[in-house]
Design a protein around this motif. Structure first.
Motif, PDB file in Angstrom:
ATOM      1  N   ALA A 145       0.804  -1.235  -0.028  1.00  0.00           N
ATOM      2  CA  ALA A 145      -0.004   0.099   0.092  1.00  0.00           C
ATOM      3  C   ALA A 145       0.870   1.260   0.050  1.00  0.00           C
ATOM      4  O   ALA A 145       0.713   2.319  -0.833  1.00  0.00           O
ATOM      5  N   ARG A 146       2.046   1.240   0.748  1.00  0.00           N
ATOM      6  CA  ARG A 146       2.706   2.518   0.926  1.00  0.00           C
ATOM      7  C   ARG A 146       3.390   2.776  -0.372  1.00  0.00           C
ATOM      8  O   ARG A 146       3.699   3.803  -0.783  1.00  0.00           O
ATOM      9  N   ASP A 147       3.980   1.611  -1.206  1.00  0.00           N
ATOM     10  CA  ASP A 147       4.520   1.680  -2.386  1.00  0.00           C
ATOM     11  C   ASP A 147       3.481   2.585  -3.364  1.00  0.00           C
ATOM     12  O   ASP A 147       4.116   3.242  -4.167  1.00  0.00           O
ATOM     13  N   VAL A 148       2.543   2.081  -3.450  1.00  0.00           N
ATOM     14  CA  VAL A 148       1.675   2.500  -4.447  1.00  0.00           C
ATOM     15  C   VAL A 148       1.237   4.126  -4.046  1.00  0.00           C
ATOM     16  O   VAL A 148       1.111   4.776  -5.120  1.00  0.00           O
ATOM     17  N   LEU A 149       0.965   4.465  -2.712  1.00  0.00           N
ATOM     18  CA  LEU A 149       0.513   5.716  -2.364  1.00  0.00           C
ATOM     19  C   LEU A 149       1.715   6.763  -2.603  1.00  0.00           C
ATOM     20  O   LEU A 149       1.748   7.743  -2.944  1.00  0.00           O
ATOM     21  N   ARG A 150       2.935   6.192  -2.379  1.00  0.00           N
ATOM     22  CA  ARG A 150       4.192   7.140  -2.381  1.00  0.00           C
ATOM     23  C   ARG A 150       4.165   7.626  -4.018  1.00  0.00           C
ATOM     24  O   ARG A 150       4.574   8.717  -4.227  1.00  0.00           O
ATOM     25  N   LYS A 151       3.709   6.722  -4.847  1.00  0.00           N
ATOM     26  CA  LYS A 151       3.724   7.171  -6.336  1.00  0.00           C
ATOM     27  C   LYS A 151       2.870   8.287  -6.674  1.00  0.00           C
ATOM     28  O   LYS A 151       3.018   8.876  -7.672  1.00  0.00           O
ATOM     29  N   VAL A 152       1.696   8.473  -5.850  1.00  0.00           N
ATOM     30  CA  VAL A 152       0.898   9.615  -6.338  1.00  0.00           C
ATOM     31  C   VAL A 152       0.787  10.798  -5.154  1.00  0.00           C
ATOM     32  O   VAL A 152      -0.063  11.830  -5.377  1.00  0.00           O
ATOM     33  N   THR A 153       1.663  10.710  -4.059  1.00  0.00           N
ATOM     34  CA  THR A 153       1.724  11.933  -3.386  1.00  0.00           C
ATOM     35  C   THR A 153       3.173  12.146  -2.994  1.00  0.00           C
ATOM     36  O   THR A 153       4.200  11.215  -3.132  1.00  0.00           O
ATOM     37  N   ILE A 185      -2.972  15.096   3.095  1.00  0.00           N
ATOM     38  CA  ILE A 185      -2.083  15.067   1.911  1.00  0.00           C
ATOM     39  C   ILE A 185      -2.610  15.677   0.649  1.00  0.00           C
ATOM     40  O   ILE A 185      -3.657  15.708   0.529  1.00  0.00           O
ATOM     41  N   ALA A 186      -1.616  15.816  -0.167  1.00  0.00           N
ATOM     42  CA  ALA A 186      -1.957  16.114  -1.547  1.00  0.00           C
ATOM     43  C   ALA A 186      -1.879  15.001  -2.623  1.00  0.00           C
ATOM     44  O   ALA A 186      -0.672  14.373  -2.441  1.00  0.00           O
ATOM     45  N   ALA A 188      -6.728  17.399  -2.483  1.00  0.00           N
ATOM     46  CA  ALA A 188      -6.551  17.366  -1.010  1.00  0.00           C
ATOM     47  C   ALA A 188      -7.391  16.039  -0.616  1.00  0.00           C
ATOM     48  O   ALA A 188      -8.326  15.674  -0.926  1.00  0.00           O
ATOM     49  N   ALA A 189      -6.737  15.208   0.316  1.00  0.00           N
ATOM     50  CA  ALA A 189      -7.151  13.890   0.836  1.00  0.00           C
ATOM     51  C   ALA A 189      -6.773  13.930   2.222  1.00  0.00           C
ATOM     52  O   ALA A 189      -5.684  14.253   2.694  1.00  0.00           O
ATOM     53  N   ARG A 190      -7.905  13.476   2.957  1.00  0.00           N
ATOM     54  CA  ARG A 190      -7.543  13.123   4.335  1.00  0.00           C
ATOM     55  C   ARG A 190      -7.254  11.823   4.565  1.00  0.00           C
ATOM     56  O   ARG A 190      -7.957  10.984   3.997  1.00  0.00           O
ATOM     57  N   CYS A 191      -6.363  11.438   5.038  1.00  0.00           N
ATOM     58  CA  CYS A 191      -5.772  10.255   4.820  1.00  0.00           C
ATOM     59  C   CYS A 191      -5.615   9.565   6.593  1.00  0.00           C
ATOM     60  O   CYS A 191      -4.931  10.276   7.305  1.00  0.00           O
ATOM     61  N   MET A 192      -5.979   8.400   6.470  1.00  0.00           N
ATOM     62  CA  MET A 192      -6.181   7.779   7.914  1.00  0.00           C
ATOM     63  C   MET A 192      -5.311   6.436   7.710  1.00  0.00           C
ATOM     64  O   MET A 192      -5.509   5.718   6.939  1.00  0.00           O
ATOM     65  N   ARG A 193      -4.335   6.220   8.410  1.00  0.00           N
ATOM     66  CA  ARG A 193      -3.783   5.038   8.600  1.00  0.00           C
ATOM     67  C   ARG A 193      -4.345   4.036   9.562  1.00  0.00           C
ATOM     68  O   ARG A 193      -4.000   4.180  10.766  1.00  0.00           O
ATOM     69  N   TRP A 229      -4.792   3.402  -9.162  1.00  0.00           N
ATOM     70  CA  TRP A 229      -5.020   2.018 -10.004  1.00  0.00           C
ATOM     71  C   TRP A 229      -3.753   1.875 -10.776  1.00  0.00           C
ATOM     72  O   TRP A 229      -3.037   1.011 -11.091  1.00  0.00           O
ATOM     73  N   SER A 230      -3.401   3.215 -11.595  1.00  0.00           N
ATOM     74  CA  SER A 230      -2.064   3.071 -12.427  1.00  0.00           C
ATOM     75  C   SER A 230      -0.981   2.825 -11.511  1.00  0.00           C
ATOM     76  O   SER A 230       0.027   2.030 -11.906  1.00  0.00           O
ATOM     77  N   ALA A 231      -0.878   3.680 -10.530  1.00  0.00           N
ATOM     78  CA  ALA A 231       0.342   3.568  -9.753  1.00  0.00           C
ATOM     79  C   ALA A 231       0.709   2.117  -9.130  1.00  0.00           C
ATOM     80  O   ALA A 231       1.556   1.566  -8.886  1.00  0.00           O
ATOM     81  N   GLY A 232      -0.572   1.216  -9.084  1.00  0.00           N
ATOM     82  CA  GLY A 232      -0.646  -0.134  -8.263  1.00  0.00           C
ATOM     83  C   GLY A 232      -0.404  -1.058  -9.399  1.00  0.00           C
ATOM     84  O   GLY A 232      -0.011  -2.278  -8.734  1.00  0.00           O
ATOM     85  N   GLU A 233      -0.629  -0.681 -10.479  1.00  0.00           N
ATOM     86  CA  GLU A 233      -0.458  -1.961 -11.611  1.00  0.00           C
ATOM     87  C   GLU A 233       0.830  -2.631 -11.258  1.00  0.00           C
ATOM     88  O   GLU A 233       0.887  -4.029 -11.286  1.00  0.00           O
ATOM     89  N   GLU A 234       1.908  -2.082 -11.194  1.00  0.00           N
ATOM     90  CA  GLU A 234       3.276  -2.925 -11.007  1.00  0.00           C
ATOM     91  C   GLU A 234       3.285  -3.580  -9.645  1.00  0.00           C
ATOM     92  O   GLU A 234       4.068  -4.724  -9.658  1.00  0.00           O
TER      93      GLU A 234
END
Lengths: 83, 990, 411
Positions: free
Chosen positions: B762-770, B787-788, B794-799, B825-830
């Motif tokens: 999950a972190r690997d994916v999110l890192r690609k978009v923020t 986070i942006a 703007a996104a409110r992000c909860m872990r 989705w695009s970020a997560g494909e790999e």
């Protein structure tokens, strides 16, 4: 009966716009010395008569206010307490 | 048969033929006909067979009152022939018939009445008991009237709905109803008028009698034009009223034509005042064979001739009890129908003008006589008429017997509006005793007969209604109008008192020489005879309400409207009670039976879709209704969701959790409100951290859970379960309603979408978009960050970690959600990102031992019982937390149900949710959720069990029982702590 | 008296009207099936014949004559299954004992599930039933359609049908016949039935019930049973007795008679509907309750429309049927949808049989049987022990419903 209730904000509206909140049972009692029996009596037990009672309603399909009103469950008319 | 020559009252176009079919034969009616008028004109006398005895039945009335004239049309049963407009190509057939209605196979039942007294079936067929199902099946085979075509969805009609508000609703568009509408309508007053016939005019529509230089039908037509042209009156015709419900909610339906844009429509009208002008119905005269086809009430014969230009018969005899029927006899004679004799059950009191007219027409008039029996096997061939004491009996040949015992007000609408009635020895009817303050009556329903009095009563009712409303409203009505209205009302009240009031009525119930009355019907619908009424009384069912139930009087398609008064009179007469002491039974809606399809209307399906619906659908989402929403439950045909689960555990998954409740609460007292409804100490919140807590009800059950995040000074953001999103504002306000606290609560549920990104990648994916720092130190478990994403969304992000893996919950504006979803989705494909649905989430969270409210909780268990007592701030009594007293009361109670985890023993099988936990003959509880876990390699589950199942020892076994309708299966399991997967939470925190 | 032909029935009063006495051993308030059944069993099983049943209107006026007479025993919890199962088995026995055809139509009940959660709930009920030797099975949607061909098992309905719970021993009766049959049986064993007698007050001495005051004067009694259905809480209010009981109006309706095509009781929680076809051919259907305390028996246009929408959505063929009559009765709801069956509540000699909600019909005779035993022996029969009033003061609910209350038991 398809009766109406008078919302203090919106006026007389069909009862199906409201959610029933039960009969008035006074403020939530203080919890310091509340015995279990007192608590469960307060939440569930009451005498029920076909006579006017004060009760709570929420204008769910309207303004969203909780209000109390007197209604007679024997007629479904808003009707004050017997004096 | 050749039609009568058209007259000004004719409502059909005789030169426009309409072909249709009757029991397979082709016949013809004409434009404007009802099914009944066309059939009668074509010589059809038997419309169907009766309910119990299968007697032939014909056209008794044209108002759709009873079962006799119900037919099947194009596969739809129980259609009223008298009120259904004829359409070309209709296929009409008879009901309750085996073969042709003229020669019904079951007609033989008519001879068995001796063995079928009132209530006979309660005394028969049950001994020996094993024989009962046999008889029951025979009975069922004979039950019912029409045959419903169950293969058809009956979806051929255009249906609509209409919701009206009116100041005054007028029920009935006769002369008094129209006069009432016209008197009430004026600027600022909206009037709605409902008439069940396709035209206004009521009974004056077919009367040619002249009063004050005008023929009555001309007066009716004139008023109808005024009503149609009036800007403040909305008149609906072909619109029968089904009921007047609480506080003047008038409901009904309307049959449309091609031009209306609908075929049938359900309507409701909330009115501030109602005027009922429903007129009268004729009270049937009870005599032997009073149900023979060819016996009809006077309005039917009269309307056939006057409205439909149909010859009701070749030779008629009347046995009646009111002046209108005498007028009908005179009028029918003037149209060329041979009227052999007119018997009037009233010895005197007939209108002398009408008696003279009968004499002039050469019709024998027999006052003090009434029919004793109809003759003829399948249809009327004659009648015996006798003096009421039976001494002088005479016989006439005829094919039409017009019969009534006078008239009774049509009180159905008034009764449903809350009027009360009392029997009057003067009119011999149940008259209005009292009316609710906002209900008024006008016209013949009040007993009036004089034409001028009828119209005047309408005008008066209209003004009374107006004044009633004006009194309540004051300034809302043009004050300039008021003095003149009061003056007019005073005048009309005085004038009313000078006009003729209700005349004396006909008091007889049955004809002379009745005998046992075994073929004299009080109720045509279910074949209730005079003899049956006597039998009811003999068995102790001697008041109308009991006779109604025991003898089945007034429970058939015509309901109590027609037989009601007769049954009350019958019970009074049979038991020797004064009729004044008898109350008529309650009239229950609907006043006219509407089709379910009509009432249901278009019946639109409404639900909510998340902004991510379409994308999920394109990825194979299988949707289910979840509360107000449609949500993706599966993403494949495998409803165990193995692939979805594995992908979350091994790679990363994407879940649309948009229906999650999302709220902002702010204001100086926001914290007090949170303290009241949440069970934890909500003062202990830290910026950048989510506080998980739960809400309870007053019996300590958990009803909601979620996280709260402090956003600023006196400002908080919190989530609720999807189910509670719609009730949360209400809940807060309810529980703080006495406190006068200053806070605001905003429901952001639909404004913000929610996306769950869960799995070790999950972190690997999110890192690609923020660009935000997502490292475990900078953004730890339970953390909250704004986070942006992408280009600065703007996104409110909860872990959080509901599914037990590293996961981020992103709340973004609903309109941005599809874009963010695509980015992830695009970020997560790999990394092998795949969507997962609610069922996969359900299995994943269960593996982790997280509860779902309603799955692992129910009415019998408190927050403590399901192992979540750690949330409760026990010492806090000052906040008066909702649920705290109940938890306090139950915390030391023995033998409560508790939530336990279990592991199915090796080789123990795979029980399902809803299996039960047993011990000997006792049920100790049930399995809430159980799944086979690939990650664990064994079947785990959670169960709610009585405490004794847990035992004292360290290792306790559970016996799980299942039997879903085949062989029982028993499974052994061992109780284990309900943290099956990653018990230390390493994966959540990594 | 009607002259009897060969094979014809002798018609006589079903129950003799005897004069109202000033004192009885036992007075039962309420001439519905619970009161009449209790009186019947008191006289027949326990030899207590000095019993009066007092009915304010006429027998069967209240809930007993206003319900849709559906019976079943597939309850959610074992305590309830045991009671209802015995109740279900009583119908044939009573038919024979009373020599009155109660018209038990053993057609089976099919309950529909429209969600995964509902299927899980059905599994629990089916397992509970079978464990207690009560026949019940879980069916897939297609099997439901085989039982009831007019069901739409496609995806078209708002709540597509996922599965069904079929309970073959259930069925329907003729509700009035049950009332009349019990009245006949009770009277034959010596019970007095008095219609039109309204209890207006209850007399107590110290902590003991001593009699009632009525519109026909005071009547003494040693024991008093309150079995007045929806009006029971109102009767108890005469003693200022507080109860967790909430009387609501429940509505039902029938269509015009149609040739039989629906051969089972069908019900759906998601649609709030149950329906069956009577011996006459009417589709009898009901279920709606508004949440507020309501003592009127007025029907509502809202429900009338709701029912049409619901029925036609999953049984589209019913679009062609016509509604004939709608009516309403009272249901006295408790927080856990299970009744209060208790004795010496607040006062010695006071016995309560109330709070049945909409399950009062199913249970009438069996409740009467055990309440009679309770009254006669003055000890609570084991099967009734779980139904004591005190459970609500200890927060130990029976679990007949899983749904937790929100503001109170109305919501």
């Amino acid at each position: 009966m398809t009766f109406r209730l008078t919302c203090p904000v919106c006026g007389a509206r069909d009862v199906y716009e409201f959610r029933y909140g039960g009969p008035e049972r006074g403020m939530r009692p203080a919890q310091e010395d509340l015995s279990p029996e007192e608590h469960f009596r307060w939440t569930q037990f009451r005498t029920t008569r076909p006579a006017p009672q004060e009760e709570w309603w929420y204008h769910a399909a309207g303004c969203g206010v909780w209000f109390s009103t007197w209604r007679n469950p024997a007629t479904n008319r808003e009707e004050g307490p017997a004096t | 048969m050749r039609r009568l020559a058209p007259s000004p009252t004719t409502r059909v176009e005789v030169d426009r033929p309409v072909p249709f079919r009757w029991v397979g034969r082709s016949i013809e009616g004409c434009q404007g006909d009802t099914v009944a008028s066309a059939l009668w004109n074509a010589g059809v006398r038997t419309f169907g067979r009766s309910f119990e005895y299968h007697r032939p039945r014909g056209l008794f009335d044209l108002e759709g009152e009873g079962a006799s004239q119900l037919v099947a049309i194009d596969g739809l049963p129980n259609q009223s022939a008298g009120t259904t407009a004829l359409r070309a190509g209709m296929s009409v057939s008879a009901q309750n018939v085996s073969g042709d209605p003229r020669s019904d196979l079951y007609g033989v039942l008519d001879r068995f009445d001796r063995w079928m007294p009132a209530g006979f079936y309660y005394r028969r067929f049950h001994r020996p008991y094993r024989a009962w199902p046999f008889f029951q099946n025979r009975m069922r085979a004979l039950a019912g009237l029409g045959v419903l075509d169950t293969s058809s969805p009956h979806d051929d009609a255009r249906r609509s709905e209409l919701y009206l508000n009116a100041d005054v609703a007028v029920v009935g568009g006769g002369v008094s109803g129209m006069a009432a509408a016209l008197a009430a309508a004026r600027p600022g007053v909206r009037v709605c008028l409902f008439e069940r016939r396709p035209w206004l005019g009521g009974h004056m529509d077919w009367r040619v009698r002249e009063t004050r230089g005008e023929r009555l039908y001309e007066r009716a037509h004139g008023l109808a034009e005024e009503v149609a042209a009036h800007p403040h009156i909305r008149a609906l015709t072909a619109a029968p009223v089904t009921g007047i419900w609480g506080e003047n909610l008038v409901t009904g339906f309307q049959n449309g034509s091609d031009a209306d844009g609908f075929d049938e429509r359900h309507w409701e009208c909330r009115a501030r005042a109602v005027i009922v002008a429903t007129g009268t119905i004729e009270r049937p005269l009870v005599f032997n064979h009073n149900d023979r086809p060819g016996v009809m009430v006077s309005d039917t014969a009269w309307r056939l001739a006057r409205s439909y230009a149909v010859r009701p018969g070749m030779r008629a005899v009347f046995s009646v009890g009111d002046d209108l029927a005498l007028e009908a006899a005179v009028d029918l004679a003037s149209l060329g129908i041979d009227v052999a004799a007119v018997a009037d059950a009233r010895a005197d009191g007939a209108d002398p003008e009408l008696v003279a007219a009968l004499e002039r027409a050469g019709i024998e008039f027999l006052p003090g006589y009434a029919a004793s029996a109809a003759l003829g096997k399948h249809a009327v061939a004659g009648v015996t008429i006798a003096t009421l004491d039976g001494s002088d009996e005479r016989r006439f040949a005829c094919d039409l017997l017009v019969a009534n015992a006078g008239r009774q007000p049509d009180i159905g609408a008034l009764s449903s509006a809350g009027a009360r009635f009392r029997h009057s020895p003067h009119t011999h009817t149940f008259e209005i005793e009292s009316l609710p303050a906002d209900v008024f009556a006008a016209g013949r329903v009040t007993g009036l007969v004089d034409a001028e009095a009828i119209e005047t009563s309408g005008r008066r009712a209209g003004l009374e209604a107006f004044v009633h409303l004006a009194g309540g409203l004051g300034a809302a009505f043009p004050s300039t109008d008021e003095p003149s209205v009061y003056a007019e009302l005073t005048k009309i009240r005085a004038y009313s008192s000078e006009l003729p009031g209700p005349p004396a009525g006909c008091g007889i119930l049955h004809g002379p020489n009745l005998g046992s009355g075994r073929k004299a019907f009080l109720d045509f619908d279910e074949d209730g005879t005079w003899k049956n009424a006597v039998q009811c009384a003999e068995q102790g069912f001697d008041v109308p309400e009991l006779a109604k139930r025991f003898g089945n009087f007034g429970l058939g398609p015509g309901q109590y409207r027609v037989p009601g008064q007769n049954v009350a009179m019958a019970m009074a007469q049979i038991t020797g009670t004064a009729i004044e002491e008898i109350r008529c039974t309650t009239v229950r809606p609907p006043l006219i039976a509407p089709k379910l399809a009509t009432v249901a209307g278009p019946n639109h399906d409404s639900y909510k879709r998340t902004p991510l619906h379409d994308d999920q659908a394109s990825r194979g989402g299988v949707f289910r209704r979840a509360g107000a929403w449609q949500r993706a439950r599966y993403f494949s045909d495998d409803h165990t969701c193995r692939a979805e689960i594995r992908n979350v555990r091994e790679n990363v998954g994407l879940l649309d959790s948009s229906p999650l409740g999302k709220f902002r609460i702010y204001g100086p007292d926001a914290i007090h409100a949170l303290q009241r409804v949440y069970i934890s100490d909500m003062t202990k919140m830290k910026p950048g951290r989510c506080k998980y807590s739960a809400m309870c009800n007053d019996t300590g059950n958990i009803i909601d859970d979620g996280v709260v995040v402090p956003m600023g000074r006196d400002d908080y953001y919190f989530t609720t379960s999807s189910n509670r999103a719609a009730s949360t504002v209400e809940w807060f306000r309810y529980h703080t309603r006495y406190d006068g606290w200053n806070y605001n609560l905003v429901n952001l549920t639909d404004t913000l979408a929610s996306i769950n990104l869960a799995g070790p990648r999950a972190r690997d994916v999110l890192r690609k978009v923020t660009d935000a720092d997502l490292s475990n130190q900078a953004f730890p478990y339970i953390g909250y960050r704004e986070i942006a994403v992408g280009d600065g969304i703007a996104a409110r992000c909860m872990r959080l970690g509901f599914v037990g893996e590293l996961s981020y919950e992103l709340h973004v504006g609903a309109s941005h959600a599809p874009h963010v979803w695509d980015l992830l989705w695009s970020a997560g494909e790999e990394f092998g990102i795949q969507p997962f649905g609610l069922e996969a989430q359900n299995a994943l969270r269960a593996e982790k031992g997280h509860v779902i409210i309603g799955a692992e909780s129910e009415q019998r268990v408190t927050l403590l019982d399901i192992g979540m007592g750690w949330l409760w701030s026990r010492e806090d009594t000052a906040s008066k937390k909702v649920g705290a007293p109940a938890l306090r009361a139950c915390q030391d109670q023995p033998n409560r149900m508790k939530l336990v985890g279990f592991r199915v023993d090796e080789g123990g099988g795979s029980p399902q949710d809803g299996a039960i936990v047993v011990d000997g003959d006792d049920i100790l509880g049930f399995v809430c959720t159980t799944r086979y876990s690939e990650a664990l390699g064994w079947q785990f589950g959670m169960a709610l069990v009585k405490e004794r199942a847990i035992g004292d020892g360290d290792v306790a076994g559970l016996e799980i029982y299942e039997n879903l309708g085949g062989r029982p299966r028993r499974t052994r399991a061992t109780i284990v702590p309900p943290h099956f997967y990653d018990p230390d939470g390493t994966r959540l925190r990594s | 008296m009607t002259p009897a032909g060969p094979g014809a029935l002798r018609l006589e009063r079903l129950w003799e009207q005897r004069p109202l006495k000033r004192s009885y051993d036992v007075i039962i308030i309420g001439g519905g099936i619970h009161g009449l059944a209790t009186a019947y069993y008191l006289a027949k099983e326990h030899g207590i014949r000095d019993v009066a049943v007092l009915e304010r209107q006429y027998i069967g006026f209240g809930g007993s004559g206003r319900n849709t007479a559906i019976v079943r025993a597939n309850q959610r919890t074992q305590e309830n299954v045991r009671l209802y199962d015995e109740g279900l088995k009583l119908w044939p026995i009573l038919t024979d004992e009373l020599d009155y055809n109660l018209m038990f139509f053993n057609c089976g009940n099919l309950n529909l599930a429209h969600s995964e959660a509902a299927v899980n709930a059905f599994r629990l009920s089916v397992n509970t039933a079978n464990f207690n030797h009560v026949e019940s099975e879980l069916l897939d949607a297609q099997s439901c359609k085989e039982l009831i061909p007019i069901l739409d098992v496609s995806d078209k309905p708002k709540y597509p049908i996922q599965a069904g719970m079929y309970h073959p021993p259930g069925g329907v009766l003729r509700h009035d016949a049950v009332v009349w049959g019990l009245a006949k049986g009770a009277a034959e064993h010596g019970v007095d039935i008095h219609q039109g007698v309204e209890v207006q007050g209850i007399d107590v001495q110290g902590a003991k019930v001593t009699g009632v005051r009525t519109n026909h004067g005071p009547i003494e009694c040693a024991k008093l049973g309150v079995m007045a259905g929806g009006y029971g809480a109102e009767v108890c209010a005469m003693l200022d007795l507080e109860l967790p009981v909430h009387p609501l109006t429940i509505q039902a309706m029938v269509t015009q008679p149609l040739k039989p095509f629906l051969h089972h009781v069908v019900s759906s929680g998601a649609y709030h509907v149950y329906a069956n076809q009577t011996l006459k051919g009417e589709i009898a259907t009901g279920a709606h309750m508004d949440p507020q305390v309501n003592y009127t028996t007025d029907a509502t246009a809202h429900y009338f429309k709701h029912q049409a929408e619901a029925l036609t959505d999953f049984m589209p063929a019913l679009k062609g049927a016509r509604f004939l009559r709608i009516w309403a009765g009272l249901a006295d709801m408790t927080p856990d949808m299970a009744p209060i069956l208790d004795g010496n509540v607040g006062f010695d000699g006071l016995y309560l049989d109330l709070g049945w909600g909409y399950f009062g019909f199913k249970s009438g005779p069996v409740a009467g049987k055990y309440m009679a035993e309770f009254i006669a022996r003055e000890t609570c029969p084991e099967i009734l022990e779980p139904f004591a009033l005190d459970r609500f003061l200890e927060n130990r609910y029976m679990g007949e419903t899983a749904t937790t209350m929100k503001y109170g038991h109305w919501d």
